[in-house]
Design an enzyme around this catalytic site. Sequence first.
Site, PDB file in Angstrom:
ATOM      1  N   ASP A  70      15.260 -31.258  21.766  1.00  0.00           N
ATOM      2  CA  ASP A  70      15.303 -31.271  20.309  1.00  0.00           C
ATOM      3  C   ASP A  70      16.137 -30.060  19.942  1.00  0.00           C
ATOM      4  O   ASP A  70      15.871 -28.954  20.401  1.00  0.00           O
ATOM      5  CB  ASP A  70      13.913 -31.191  19.690  1.00  0.00           C
ATOM      6  CG  ASP A  70      13.952 -31.596  18.216  1.00  0.00           C
ATOM      7  OD1 ASP A  70      14.439 -32.703  17.935  1.00  0.00           O
ATOM      8  OD2 ASP A  70      13.532 -30.812  17.363  1.00  0.00           O
ATOM      9  N   GLY A 154      28.518 -33.306  15.565  1.00  0.00           N
ATOM     10  CA  GLY A 154      27.549 -32.686  14.648  1.00  0.00           C
ATOM     11  C   GLY A 154      28.109 -31.476  13.922  1.00  0.00           C
ATOM     12  O   GLY A 154      29.168 -31.530  13.284  1.00  0.00           O
TER      13      GLY A 154
END
Length: 198
Positions: A70, A154
């Site tokens: 994560d 991203g």
Amino acid sequence: MKKIIFATTNKNKVREVQMMLEDSEVELMTMEEAGIHTEIEEDGTTFEENAIIKAKTIMEMTGEIALADDSGLEVDYLDGAPGIYSARFLGEDTSYDVKNQYIIDKLKDAKGKERSARFVCAMAAAFPDGSVEVCRGTIEGLIGYEPKGKNGFGYDPIVYVPEYEMTTGEMSPQLKNSISHRGQALEQMKEILKRKMK
């Protein structure tokens, strides 16, 4: 070769981690390759909690070692946002071009060190014996004044790393993987896997 399932549907992450594991005794399988089609609710409050939730869910479904990460961007000027909500920031389907420009716009009055930010990656491995191992990597940088670079994905084009005088989006995949938050976490995880898989 030991089979490990990587608990993500993010193809960019899969590609990065596969590159970093090329020299190890591990065969990384995606959830898709393992025939798993499930939505995992990431309701943890930290990167570590979310990584553990993903890894444990997939290990319990398959009985195989599962790896999960994560990760996200923490911008100090925005009180650590987008943080654990990095992927869902400004809405699930909002493009990173929009997210990146939003962050740049929010920091229009921030100068120098006020623009500090970091990429964080928590990586968890869940093992069939019920044990879980977690490690964390970070890379410090500054939010740039405009997006630069076509590599990575991203938030890479807006995170400028002063030591290298470029954004992570301008780095070659090899350089980025050698210094990145995910690279650091994975190096630690490789040692853990070696020890646990003896």
